[in-house]
Structure formats: structure tokens, C-alpha cells
Design an enzyme around this catalytic site. Structure first.
Site, PDB file in Angstrom:
ATOM      1  N   GLY A   1      -8.456  -0.278  58.752  1.00 24.42           N
ATOM      2  CA  GLY A   1      -8.586  -1.582  58.101  1.00 24.42           C
ATOM      3  C   GLY A   1      -9.960  -1.763  57.471  1.00 24.42           C
ATOM      4  N   LEU A   2     -11.014  -1.513  58.233  1.00 26.32           N
ATOM      5  CA  LEU A   2     -12.367  -1.729  57.705  1.00 26.32           C
ATOM      6  C   LEU A   2     -12.800  -0.578  56.802  1.00 26.32           C
ATOM      7  CD1 LEU A   2     -14.216  -3.291  60.777  1.00 26.32           C
ATOM      8  CD2 LEU A   2     -12.659  -4.323  59.119  1.00 26.32           C
TER       9      LEU A   2
ATOM     10  N   ASP B   1     -10.925  10.808  57.938  1.00 27.33           N
ATOM     11  CA  ASP B   1     -10.076  10.190  58.958  1.00 27.33           C
ATOM     12  C   ASP B   1      -9.123  11.266  59.465  1.00 27.33           C
ATOM     13  OD1 ASP B   1      -9.406   6.864  59.410  1.00 27.33           O
ATOM     14  OD2 ASP B   1      -8.009   8.310  60.265  1.00 27.33           O
TER      15      ASP B   1
ATOM     16  N   GLY C   1     -14.813   5.586  62.721  1.00 23.24           N
ATOM     17  CA  GLY C   1     -13.622   6.300  63.212  1.00 23.24           C
ATOM     18  C   GLY C   1     -13.478   6.237  64.720  1.00 23.24           C
TER      19      GLY C   1
ATOM     20  N   SER D   1     -18.777  -2.830  69.235  1.00 27.20           N
ATOM     21  CA  SER D   1     -17.801  -3.921  69.332  1.00 27.20           C
ATOM     22  C   SER D   1     -18.321  -5.027  70.242  1.00 27.20           C
ATOM     23  CB  SER D   1     -16.492  -3.373  69.903  1.00 27.20           C
ATOM     24  OG  SER D   1     -15.620  -4.435  70.223  1.00 27.20           O
ATOM     25  N   ASN D   2     -17.855  -6.225  69.966  1.00 31.17           N
ATOM     26  CA  ASN D   2     -18.157  -7.362  70.852  1.00 31.17           C
ATOM     27  C   ASN D   2     -17.650  -7.111  72.270  1.00 31.17           C
ATOM     28  OD1 ASN D   2     -15.524  -9.174  71.410  1.00 31.17           O
ATOM     29  ND2 ASN D   2     -15.323  -8.208  69.411  1.00 31.17           N
TER      30      ASN D   2
ATOM     31  N   TYR E   1     -12.222   1.233  76.193  1.00 28.17           N
ATOM     32  CA  TYR E   1     -12.650   1.158  74.785  1.00 28.17           C
ATOM     33  C   TYR E   1     -14.075   0.625  74.704  1.00 28.17           C
ATOM     34  CZ  TYR E   1     -13.015  -1.193  70.217  1.00 28.17           C
ATOM     35  OH  TYR E   1     -13.453  -1.662  69.011  1.00 28.17           O
TER      36      TYR E   1
ATOM     37  N   LYS F   1     -17.863   2.242  73.500  1.00 25.21           N
ATOM     38  CA  LYS F   1     -18.826   1.655  72.544  1.00 25.21           C
ATOM     39  C   LYS F   1     -20.203   1.537  73.196  1.00 25.21           C
ATOM     40  CE  LYS F   1     -15.881   1.059  69.158  1.00 25.21           C
ATOM     41  NZ  LYS F   1     -15.957   1.855  67.927  1.00 25.21           N
TER      42      LYS F   1
ATOM     43  N   SER G   1     -12.993  -8.600  62.583  1.00 26.74           N
ATOM     44  CA  SER G   1     -13.064  -8.518  61.122  1.00 26.74           C
ATOM     45  C   SER G   1     -11.681  -8.253  60.539  1.00 26.74           C
ATOM     46  CB  SER G   1     -14.067  -7.430  60.696  1.00 26.74           C
ATOM     47  OG  SER G   1     -14.423  -7.613  59.353  1.00 26.74           O
TER      48      SER G   1
HETATM   49  P1  NAI Z   1      -8.663   0.958  62.669  1.00 27.41           P
HETATM   50  O1  NAI Z   1      -7.955   1.322  63.916  1.00 27.41           O
HETATM   51  O2  NAI Z   1      -7.895   0.302  61.586  1.00 27.41           O
HETATM   52  O3  NAI Z   1      -9.395   2.250  62.065  1.00 27.41           O
HETATM   53  C1  NAI Z   1      -9.903   3.278  62.863  1.00 27.41           C
HETATM   54  C2  NAI Z   1      -9.613   4.586  62.183  1.00 27.41           C
HETATM   55  O4  NAI Z   1     -10.120   5.650  63.005  1.00 27.41           O
HETATM   56  C3  NAI Z   1      -8.129   4.831  61.966  1.00 27.41           C
HETATM   57  O5  NAI Z   1      -7.844   5.020  60.582  1.00 27.41           O
HETATM   58  C4  NAI Z   1      -7.821   6.060  62.776  1.00 27.41           C
HETATM   59  O6  NAI Z   1      -6.877   6.931  62.169  1.00 27.41           O
HETATM   60  C5  NAI Z   1      -9.194   6.721  62.883  1.00 27.41           C
HETATM   61  N1  NAI Z   1      -9.256   7.607  64.037  1.00 27.41           N
HETATM   62  C6  NAI Z   1      -8.767   7.394  65.288  1.00 27.41           C
HETATM   63  N2  NAI Z   1      -8.929   8.481  66.044  1.00 27.41           N
HETATM   64  C7  NAI Z   1      -9.536   9.403  65.279  1.00 27.41           C
HETATM   65  C8  NAI Z   1      -9.957  10.744  65.500  1.00 27.41           C
HETATM   66  N3  NAI Z   1      -9.770  11.354  66.675  1.00 27.41           N
HETATM   67  N4  NAI Z   1     -10.524  11.402  64.465  1.00 27.41           N
HETATM   68  C9  NAI Z   1     -10.698  10.789  63.279  1.00 27.41           C
HETATM   69  N5  NAI Z   1     -10.334   9.550  62.998  1.00 27.41           N
HETATM   70  C10 NAI Z   1      -9.749   8.846  63.995  1.00 27.41           C
HETATM   71  O7  NAI Z   1      -9.908   0.053  63.102  1.00 27.41           O
HETATM   72  P2  NAI Z   1     -10.775  -0.940  62.202  1.00 27.41           P
HETATM   73  O8  NAI Z   1     -10.337  -2.313  62.486  1.00 27.41           O
HETATM   74  O9  NAI Z   1     -10.846  -0.461  60.818  1.00 27.41           O
HETATM   75  O10 NAI Z   1     -12.202  -0.766  62.893  1.00 27.41           O
HETATM   76  C11 NAI Z   1     -13.117   0.188  62.440  1.00 27.41           C
HETATM   77  C12 NAI Z   1     -14.159   0.405  63.523  1.00 27.41           C
HETATM   78  O11 NAI Z   1     -14.788  -0.826  63.828  1.00 27.41           O
HETATM   79  C13 NAI Z   1     -13.586   0.938  64.826  1.00 27.41           C
HETATM   80  O12 NAI Z   1     -14.513   1.842  65.406  1.00 27.41           O
HETATM   81  C14 NAI Z   1     -13.470  -0.289  65.699  1.00 27.41           C
HETATM   82  O13 NAI Z   1     -13.588   0.024  67.070  1.00 27.41           O
HETATM   83  C15 NAI Z   1     -14.653  -1.112  65.212  1.00 27.41           C
HETATM   84  N6  NAI Z   1     -14.444  -2.540  65.393  1.00 27.41           N
HETATM   85  C16 NAI Z   1     -13.533  -3.217  64.598  1.00 27.41           C
HETATM   86  C17 NAI Z   1     -13.341  -4.561  64.762  1.00 27.41           C
HETATM   87  C18 NAI Z   1     -12.420  -5.344  63.873  1.00 27.41           C
HETATM   88  O14 NAI Z   1     -12.336  -6.557  64.081  1.00 27.41           O
HETATM   89  N7  NAI Z   1     -11.741  -4.759  62.886  1.00 27.41           N
HETATM   90  C19 NAI Z   1     -14.044  -5.297  65.825  1.00 27.41           C
HETATM   91  C20 NAI Z   1     -14.966  -4.498  66.597  1.00 27.41           C
HETATM   92  C21 NAI Z   1     -15.155  -3.173  66.365  1.00 27.41           C
HETATM   93  C1  15L Z   2     -12.290  -4.931  68.457  1.00 31.04           C
HETATM   94  O1  15L Z   2     -13.178  -4.243  68.928  1.00 31.04           O
HETATM   95  C2  15L Z   2     -11.078  -4.334  67.847  1.00 31.04           C
HETATM   96  O2  15L Z   2     -11.368  -3.125  67.206  1.00 31.04           O
HETATM   97  C3  15L Z   2     -10.374  -5.247  66.878  1.00 31.04           C
HETATM   98  O3  15L Z   2      -9.082  -4.728  66.643  1.00 31.04           O
HETATM   99  C4  15L Z   2     -10.290  -6.691  67.369  1.00 31.04           C
HETATM  100  O4  15L Z   2      -9.359  -6.799  68.364  1.00 31.04           O
HETATM  101  C5  15L Z   2     -11.655  -7.178  67.802  1.00 31.04           C
HETATM  102  O5  15L Z   2     -12.341  -6.273  68.630  1.00 31.04           O
HETATM  103  C6  15L Z   2     -11.633  -8.528  68.526  1.00 31.04           C
HETATM  104  O6  15L Z   2     -12.315  -8.655  69.533  1.00 31.04           O
HETATM  105  O7  15L Z   2     -10.974  -9.441  68.041  1.00 31.04           O
END
Ligand code: NAI
Ligand code: 15L
Length: 273
Positions: free
Chosen positions: A22-23, A42, A81, A120-121, A145, A149, A175
Site C-alpha cells: 500500500g505505502l 518486493d 518491505g 510502527s506505532n 510484529y 520493529k 497510513s
Molecule cells: P503492505 O503489507 O501493504 O506492504 C508490505 C510489502 O512487503 C508487501 O508488498 C509484501 O509483499 C512485502 N513483503 C513481505 N514479505 C516480504 C519478503 N519476505 N521479501 C520482500 N518483500 C516482502 O504494508 P504497507 O501498509 O504498505 O506498510 C509498509 C511498511 O510500513 C511495512 O513495513 C509496515 O509494517 C509499515 N507500517 C505501515 C503502516 C500503515 O498504516 N500502512 C503503519 C505502521 C507501519
Molecule cells: C501497522 O503497523 C500496520 O502495518 C498497519 O496495517 C495498521 O494496522 C497500523 O499499524 C495501525 O496501527 O493502524
């Protein structure tokens, strides 16, 4: 007539991990402002390259040799990732713990001096929602998880003191295009503010290892970024514009995790065996 040469970009090549997520999809285009070449990576399929300035490489972060190769000729890494929700320790171990270690080892071996780490929070998820936190508050991870982090943040501190690799750890709230529930009215980070935050994390000088909470200028906040003022992150958006819509949802019970803890439902996810 003199031809104006475009101003030089701060980086030659930025590596973006988690580019299919997503991000990652949001940041992939935005990063072109800061680098001649964006290398997106990815384990999942990504949108195809749209030219030589837009590289796309599939890679499993758990594969050390592949990550070392991935980081060749890279000047900065935006590391998104990994598994982004609560899962079993074994799954988290491969993608997040080994994966983030491989990113730091690749940075060390290739002389890469700046990493933006998507923390992450949830590293402070077990605090009650009426607690006011800052980057110096003791962590209270709310699951495997979140522990991964916390480990990533500790890697960042170690690699700075040992090897001078600078990191900004972004403790991202929630986000998404819009807050999905009442909890996210406090934790929401708009995509525009996310882009600004990542820009500050890449371009600010002398960050050492800085920790910053990633939330928009929401009305009710749990986190204070007083220790990250040097980054110059000034969010512009607020979840308030979504309040009427969010308040139409049934309110969670007063004793539900989503009402009690900053980490919400993550505090009760699992166990997985
Ligand atoms: P997402 O789950 O949409 O994207 C994560 C990506 O990492 C996925 O495309 C997945 O295929 C890839 N991935 C997973 N395992 C992998 C591996 N072994 N090798 C390579 N790639 C791998 O998550 P999102 O929402 O885009 O978040 C991005 C980052 O920000 C993540 O690290 C997440 O923990 C962190 N984050 C996101 C938040 C949010 O609200 N979107 C909140 C807090 C942290
Ligand atoms: C995270 O760390 C997750 O990656 C995201 O999917 C949301 O659930 C976010 O925290 C949250 O706390 O809302």
C-alpha cells in the site's frame, strides 16, 4: 541562449523495499523527486518499470545474498518491505527480523549511509490510549510484529554507532486513504504527510538514529515528536475531516482493545499455534 540544466537530485539511486504494498505504491513515484533512479523491490509482483530510471527487481528479504545484490550501487534505502500485521513468530522472523538485518548488512557492505525504516506505532502499542508518549518513552511492543520493529530500531542504533549508517525510524500510525475507525482518528497519517515525512527522513542532515511518530495533525494525539524537531516534519492534514463519517460506525465497547490500547486489535492478535 543558455539551456537551464535541471537541478541535481540529492541521490543517484534509492532502493525502495515493499514497493508492491500500500505505502510502497504511493512512495515509488514520489521518490523520483529525490533520485535519478528508483529501484523498487518486493517479493510480490509490482507494476512494471516505466523506463531506465525506474528499476524493478523481485527479491525475498529473507535471502541474504539476494538482498546484498539488490543494494548494489544504491545511495539510500527506504525500507518498507516485510509483514505488516501480526503473524506467527516464524513468519515474522524471516521477512522482518532476518530481512531487516540483511538490509543493514547490505548497507554496510555497499557503503550506504542513509536508511529510512518503516517502524510502527505498535512498538508502544501496549500503552493505554490516555498515555502521552514521545520517542524516549519505554517501548511496550504489542506482538511479534511489533517486536520485529523494535529489533529494527535497535539495529538502526547499532549500525549508527558501529558503522555511521544513519537511520530515521518512522513509527507510522495508520497510513491509509482515510481513518477506518475511531482509533485511527488519533493514529491516521495521510499519504501527503507520509510523503513529506519520508522526504524529511531522507534529506535531513545529521540524524544519527532518529525516531519519529508518523501521524497527521489530528485533533487527538497520543504522540509528541519533541525529540524529532530537527527533521522539520510538519504534517498538514487532519483526520478531523473524516470525523462525521467515522462516528457513524458503532462505537467499540469501552473494554474492547480498540478502546483501551494504542495498539488496538493488535494487542489481542494470535496466538498462532
Ligand atoms: P503492505 O503489507 O501493504 O506492504 C508490505 C510489502 O512487503 C508487501 O508488498 C509484501 O509483499 C512485502 N513483503 C513481505 N514479505 C516480504 C519478503 N519476505 N521479501 C520482500 N518483500 C516482502 O504494508 P504497507 O501498509 O504498505 O506498510 C509498509 C511498511 O510500513 C511495512 O513495513 C509496515 O509494517 C509499515 N507500517 C505501515 C503502516 C500503515 O498504516 N500502512 C503503519 C505502521 C507501519
Ligand atoms: C501497522 O503497523 C500496520 O502495518 C498497519 O496495517 C495498521 O494496522 C497500523 O499499524 C495501525 O496501527 O493502524
Amino acid at each position: 541562449m543558455t539551456t537551464q540544466r535541471p537541478a541535481q537530485k540529492p541521490f543517484r539511486r534509492i532502493l525502495l523495499t515493499g514497493a508492491a504494498g500500500g505505502l510502497g505504491q504511493i512512495l515509488r513515484e514520489a521518490l523520483h523527486t529525490h533520485a535519478d533512479i528508483v529501484r523498487s523491490s518486493d517479493i510480490s509482483p509490482m507494476a512494471p518499470s516505466h523506463g531506465e530510471h525506474d528499476e524493478v527487481i523481485n527479491c525475498n528479504l529473507a535471502d541474504k545474498a539476494a538482498v546484498l545484490a539488490l543494494a548494489t550501487d544504491v545511495d539510500a534505502i527506504v525500507h518498507l518491505g516485510g509483514i505488516s500485521v501480526e503473524r506467527s513468530f516464524e513468519e515474522i522472523l524471516e521477512a522482518n527480523i532476518r530481512g531487516t538485518f540483511h538490509i543493514y548488512e547490505a548497507a554496510r557492505q555497499h557503503g550506504i549511509k542513509r536508511i529510512v525504516f518503516a517502524s510502527s506505532n505498535h512498538v508502544t502499542g501496549f500503552y493505554p490510549q490516555d498515555a502521552q508518549l514521545d520517542a524516549h518513552s519505554q517501548r511496550r511492543p504489542d506482538g511479534y510484529y511489533a517486536l520485529s520493529k523494535a529489533y529494527g530500531e535497535d539495529l538502526a542504533t547499532f549500525y549508527f554507532h558501529r558503522y555511521g549508517i544513519e537511520t530515521v525510524s518512522l513509527r507510522i500510525g495508520s497510513s491509509f486513504p482515510a481513518p477506518r475507525n475511531l482509533r485511527m482518528m488519533s493514529t491516521w497519517l495521510s499519504y501527503a504527510d507520509l510523503q513529506h515525512l519520508v522526504e524529511r527522513a531522507l534529506l535531513s542532515s545529521e540524524v544519527g538514529h532518529s525516531v519519529v511518530y508518523g501521524m497527521s495533525a489530528n485533533r487527538e494525539q497520543w504522540w509528541n515528536n519533541r525529540h524529532a524537531q530537527h527533521l522539520g516534519f510538519t504534517p498538514q492534514d487532519s483526520s478531523e475531516v473524516f470525523r462525521a463519517e467515522v462516528e457513524q460506525q458503532p462505537r467499540p465497547a469501552a473494554d474492547a482493545p480498540d478502546s483501551l490500547f494504542q495498539g488496538g486489535a493488535f494487542t489481542v492478535a494470535g496466538p498462532f499455534n
